[in-house]
Scaffold this active site. Structure first.
Site: not given
Ligand code: DQA
Length: 150
Positions: A22, A73, A79, A99-101, A110
């Site tokens: 992240y 976000n 999910h 989403h950051l990732s 995911r």
């Molecule tokens: C997230 C991705 C999700 O799968 C995870 O549960 C998060 C962060 C992201 O910003 O990449 O908490 O939303």
């Protein structure tokens, strides 16, 4: 124009939470970057984070009357949470999911977001830039909706 920004569960721990996934920016860093871009764009952002689904739903219902759109976000709730999808549908404001990732490149659980089919669009995988691109895209979208003749 005001845009609501919602950060879901565990995003209060940004900076220390799995930095390899992240990044090292904190939630305050993200919010400051959003506020700076918002002032460039001439919009206001109202940022909210909670680890509690109910608090997020209450915030969405409350912000409905002052926000033209939502940048969200959803974190893990994206999910799993039909209630969050329903909360977003209930306020009938365009929303962009960020989403950051890149969840599609991670564990299979995911790969599904309940929100995506109702979102204007999704930006994922670019760290803080996901939020900034999402804000620009949502702003453009809202401007197009407001344009005369559209
Ligand atoms: C997230 C991705 C999700 O799968 C995870 O549960 C998060 C962060 C992201 O910003 O990449 O908490 O939303």
């Amino acid at each position: 124009m005001r845009i609501a920004v919602v950060h879901g569960p565990n995003l209060n721990l940004l900076g220390v939470r799995e930095p390899d996934v992240y990044g090292t920016a904190t939630l305050d860093d993200v919010n400051r970057a959003l506020e700076s871009l918002a002032s460039e764009l001439g919009v206001e952002v109202e940022c909210f984070q909670s680890n509690c689904e109910g608090a997020i739903l209450d915030f969405l219902a409350d912000v409905r009357d002052r926000a033209g759109g939502v940048l969200i976000n959803p974190a893990g709730l994206g999910h799993t949470s039909v209630a969050l999808l329903d909360g977003l549908l209930a306020i009938a404001r365009p929303f962009v999911e960020v989403h950051l990732s890149n969840p599609a490149a991670r564990e299979s659980f995911r790969r599904r977001s309940l929100l995506t089919p109702a979102a204007v669009g999704v930006v994922a995988g670019f760290g803080v830039d996901s939020y900034l691109s999402g804000l620009r895209c949502l702003h453009n979208h809202l401007c197009r909706l407001r344009a005369p003749g559209s």
